[in-house]
Design a protein around this motif. Structure first.
Motif, PDB file in Angstrom:
ATOM      1  N   ARG A 104     -11.968  19.860  -2.946  1.00  0.00           N
ATOM      2  CA  ARG A 104     -11.411  20.489  -1.755  1.00  0.00           C
ATOM      3  C   ARG A 104     -11.833  19.814  -0.454  1.00  0.00           C
ATOM      4  N   GLN A 105     -12.693  18.834  -0.492  1.00  0.00           N
ATOM      5  CA  GLN A 105     -13.127  18.184   0.738  1.00  0.00           C
ATOM      6  C   GLN A 105     -13.409  16.704   0.506  1.00  0.00           C
ATOM      7  N   ASP A 106     -13.509  15.975   1.625  1.00  0.00           N
ATOM      8  CA  ASP A 106     -13.760  14.539   1.593  1.00  0.00           C
ATOM      9  C   ASP A 106     -12.704  13.815   0.768  1.00  0.00           C
ATOM     10  N   ASN A 107     -11.438  14.243   0.911  1.00  0.00           N
ATOM     11  CA  ASN A 107     -10.331  13.606   0.212  1.00  0.00           C
ATOM     12  C   ASN A 107      -9.612  12.689   1.204  1.00  0.00           C
ATOM     13  N   GLN A 108      -9.784  11.396   1.023  1.00  0.00           N
ATOM     14  CA  GLN A 108      -9.286  10.443   2.004  1.00  0.00           C
ATOM     15  C   GLN A 108      -8.246   9.513   1.388  1.00  0.00           C
ATOM     16  N   VAL A 109      -7.165   9.315   2.174  1.00  0.00           N
ATOM     17  CA  VAL A 109      -6.106   8.391   1.791  1.00  0.00           C
ATOM     18  C   VAL A 109      -5.880   7.447   2.976  1.00  0.00           C
ATOM     19  N   THR A 110      -5.811   6.153   2.693  1.00  0.00           N
ATOM     20  CA  THR A 110      -5.611   5.160   3.747  1.00  0.00           C
ATOM     21  C   THR A 110      -4.357   4.340   3.439  1.00  0.00           C
ATOM     22  N   VAL A 111      -3.464   4.249   4.408  1.00  0.00           N
ATOM     23  CA  VAL A 111      -2.228   3.479   4.268  1.00  0.00           C
ATOM     24  C   VAL A 111      -2.313   2.280   5.208  1.00  0.00           C
ATOM     25  N   THR A 112      -2.155   1.087   4.655  1.00  0.00           N
ATOM     26  CA  THR A 112      -2.178  -0.124   5.476  1.00  0.00           C
ATOM     27  C   THR A 112      -0.873  -0.879   5.286  1.00  0.00           C
ATOM     28  N   ALA A 113      -0.428  -1.517   6.364  1.00  0.00           N
ATOM     29  CA  ALA A 113       0.795  -2.323   6.312  1.00  0.00           C
ATOM     30  C   ALA A 113       0.628  -3.493   7.274  1.00  0.00           C
ATOM     31  N   HIS A 114       0.468  -4.682   6.706  1.00  0.00           N
ATOM     32  CA  HIS A 114       0.302  -5.908   7.502  1.00  0.00           C
ATOM     33  C   HIS A 114       1.349  -6.920   7.049  1.00  0.00           C
ATOM     34  N   ALA A 115       1.648  -7.856   7.913  1.00  0.00           N
ATOM     35  CA  ALA A 115       2.671  -8.854   7.582  1.00  0.00           C
ATOM     36  C   ALA A 115       2.282 -10.217   8.128  1.00  0.00           C
ATOM     37  N   ASP A 116       2.675 -11.240   7.378  1.00  0.00           N
ATOM     38  CA  ASP A 116       2.609 -12.603   7.893  1.00  0.00           C
ATOM     39  C   ASP A 116       4.030 -13.144   7.901  1.00  0.00           C
ATOM     40  N   GLN A 117       4.207 -14.427   7.979  1.00  0.00           N
ATOM     41  CA  GLN A 117       5.555 -14.985   8.072  1.00  0.00           C
ATOM     42  C   GLN A 117       6.342 -14.830   6.783  1.00  0.00           C
ATOM     43  N   GLN A 118       5.652 -14.608   5.667  1.00  0.00           N
ATOM     44  CA  GLN A 118       6.339 -14.581   4.370  1.00  0.00           C
ATOM     45  C   GLN A 118       6.368 -13.193   3.726  1.00  0.00           C
ATOM     46  N   TRP A 119       5.255 -12.454   3.833  1.00  0.00           N
ATOM     47  CA  TRP A 119       5.130 -11.227   3.069  1.00  0.00           C
ATOM     48  C   TRP A 119       4.776 -10.025   3.959  1.00  0.00           C
ATOM     49  N   LEU A 120       5.346  -8.883   3.608  1.00  0.00           N
ATOM     50  CA  LEU A 120       4.908  -7.579   4.116  1.00  0.00           C
ATOM     51  C   LEU A 120       3.983  -6.995   3.057  1.00  0.00           C
ATOM     52  N   SER A 121       2.710  -6.855   3.392  1.00  0.00           N
ATOM     53  CA  SER A 121       1.712  -6.369   2.430  1.00  0.00           C
ATOM     54  C   SER A 121       1.390  -4.914   2.720  1.00  0.00           C
ATOM     55  N   ILE A 122       1.520  -4.082   1.696  1.00  0.00           N
ATOM     56  CA  ILE A 122       1.300  -2.641   1.831  1.00  0.00           C
ATOM     57  C   ILE A 122       0.281  -2.207   0.796  1.00  0.00           C
TER      58      ILE A 122
END
Length: 583
Positions: free
Chosen positions: A495-513
């Motif tokens: 019920r606590q300390d439940n963490q979710v992290t969403v990252t989205a970075h890109a370079d010239q070729q790829w969108l990394s998620i």
């Protein structure tokens, strides 16, 4: 002083009674609850009228502090002074309407007071203007800082008492400094005017506050009405917008609201009209009102307050007020929702907001119906699987959460209802499109999280680290599926300390998620095939993740498949999508 106090009570009573009568008129209440410039203009007119009446019904104080008899004071003889409730009206205007309304009412009331007594009363203009702006500043602070911009926020009676006390004292300071009689006059009128007008301000604001509270309660009931209508009309709108579904939906709306008539149309003809005027507003006939044509042409909500504005060609039409809201599906007008009254005063901002909310909801339901119809024609199993992402359990849980929230915070319930509509709209877009923008996908995720966190406040902490261009394209639900999967299965009963992290970075070729959680991890025995097969377990089948992985591989190549790492400390799911810019 006792006689002056009694007379001041009478004058303040007149002002408060006048205010009570004015806010009892529906049109006046509409201005109170209308934050637009038009609403502010009419608030200025209303409160200026009250302030001028306060000046004209003032108690006349003679040159030697004798009380002179006067019913209506138009011109004040030289040497005489007034004890009135002008500051009460100005302060109330600022509290209700803000600095602009308070300042304008103060300026008008001050000019009128100067006109009564001549140029020597110039300082009343300045003091009244300052009082209006200062009391309006209290409104601004309360409304925007404490209430988050709630248009129905208003000071409590205790706070109104303090504002009234400060403003009336400020007026006495101006009289002391600039009046020809100075201390002699202030010592005679200060106590009765400060005490009586302060109490009057408190009573006046209490009256208006009562109407604000009633309006909020009405909105809460309207939200409950929308929820009931959503449940009742969904089965019919899923059949599409046609004659049979429109007839049933219109009758349901009429039975559950206080409108006199309900109509649903296509862009050319009437599908259903129930209630008043049904003798000539006949289904299958062409539309008979100019108002509907204008709403369709402009794709904007249109409101009519008279028979002439409705524009019905039948001279015996009983309809006197209407709101027409276009129904949009995929940015295309498919028809209108029309709600009528036979008495124009009954159409208030609450009913207008109700109509807009229902139209948005019905548009989503119609779109859902069309999406289901198209799904039956599409044999692509992948698209069908996407449509299955609309989880009925999530829908009913969200509805129950909003219904419970109505009793606690009607404004938050309204916002959650909007998020629910946004969530389903996004699902429909995703079911039809091969790719959507990152911005659209994140909006879908945020709508889902708003509803989920309302059910479990504080249970999940979701962080976003997005540096990629939000116009980049990716498959629908690519992030939504992973976030929902983490929230539903990663933490089990924790019920606590439940963490979710969403990252989205890109370079010239790829969108990394990447979507990472600090949950209990995936069972090692299933991790090897997770995403490549449908995994049967007590925590879910893995169908959504499997579907996403197969779409990534099919749309791009094997380099875009899901990369899953999991341990007892948590799970991280990564994907790489070739950079492609959306429009």
């Amino acid at each position: 002083m006792l006689e002056l106090s009694i007379l001041m009570m009478e004058r303040v009573g007149i002002v408060v009674l006048l205010g009570f009568i004015l806010v009892s008129i529906p049109q006046m209440r509409r201005w109170l609850f209308n934050p637009t410039m038009a609403g502010k203009f009419w608030l200025i007119v209303l409160f200026s009228f009250v302030a001028v009446i306060a000046n004209m019904t003032a108690v006349v104080i003679g040159p030697h502090n004798e009380i002179e008899s006067s019913i209506v004071m138009m011109n004040l003889p030289h040497g005489d002074s007034l004890a009135n409730a002008r500051v009460l009206a100005i302060s109330s205007a600022g509290i209700v309407g803000g600095p602009f309304v308070g300042g304008m009412v103060g300026l008008i009331a001050g000019l009128h007071r100067m006109m009564q007594g001549g140029p020597s009363g110039w300082f009343y203009v300045i003091s009244s203007l300052i009082i209006g702006l200062a009391s309006g500043g209290m409104y601004r602070s309360r409304n925007h800082e404490e209430q988050g911009g709630d248009p129905f926020a208003i000071l409590t009676t205790h706070q109104a008492f303090i504002v009234g006390l400060v403003m009336e004292t400020l007026q006495m300071v101006f009289v002391l400094l600039f009046s020809e009689r100075g201390w002699e006059l202030v010592s005679f009128i200060a106590f009765p005017m400060i005490v009586i007008n302060t109490l009057g301000t408190m009573v006046f604001i209490s009256v208006i506050s009562m109407y604000f509270k009633q309006e909020n309660q009405t909105r809460a009931l309207q939200t409950q009405t929308v929820l009931n209508l959503a449940s009742s009309t969904l089965p019919y709108f899923r059949q599409g917008l046609n004659y049979d579904s429109a007839q049933k939906v219109a009758q349901i709306i009429l039975d559950n609201t206080n409108f006199a008539a309900i109509s649903l149309t296509t862009t050319k003809s009437i599908l259903a009209h129930v209630g008043a005027g049904s003798d000539h507003h006949v289904a299958t006939h062409q539309m008979v009102t100019n108002l509907s044509r204008e709403a369709i042409t402009t794709n904007q909500v249109h409101i009519a307050q008279s028979k002439e504005e409705i524009g019905c060609s039948n001279p015996n039409c009983p309809l006197r007020a209407a709101i027409v809201v276009p129904l949009n599906v995929d940015q295309k007008i498919v028809g209108t929702l029309k709600m009528y009254y036979t008495e124009s005063w009954r159409l208030t901002p609450v009913e207008i907001e109700l109509a807009k909310g229902l139209a948005d909801l019905f548009s989503s339901q119609i779109a859902l119906g069309e999406a289901e119809h198209q799904a039956n024609l599409v044999r692509d199993a992948e698209i069908k699987s996407l449509q299955a992402q609309v989880n009925p359990h999530f829908f009913f849980n969200a509805i129950n959460t909003i219904a419970a929230m109505i009793r606690i915070n009607s404004e938050q319930a309204r916002e959650l209802l909007i998020k629910l509509s946004q969530y389903f709209r996004s699902n429909l877009v995703g079911a039809r499109a091969t790719t959507i923008t990152l911005d659209q996908e994140l909006a879908q995720v945020e709508a889902y999280l708003s509803l989920e966190q309302a059910r479990f406040p504080g249970k999940y902490q979701v962080k976003f680290d997005v540096t990629a261009n939000r116009s980049l394209l990716l498959p629908p639900f690519a992030i939504q599926i992973l976030v929902e999967n983490a929230i539903r299965y990663a933490f089990k009963d924790r019920r606590q300390d439940n963490q979710v992290t969403v990252t989205a970075h890109a370079d010239q070729q790829w969108l990394s998620i990447a979507v990472a959680d600090n949950g209990e991890g995936i069972d090692p025995n299933t991790l090897e095939i997770y995403g490549d097969q449908e995994v049967e377990s007590q925590h879910g089948s893995g169908t959504a993740v499997y579907n996403l992985n197969q779409r990534l591989i099919g749309l791009y190549n094997d380099q875009s498949r899901l990369q899953i790492q999991s341990s007892s400390d948590g799970t991280i799911v990564k994907m790489k999508i070739p950079v492609q810019m959306g429009g």
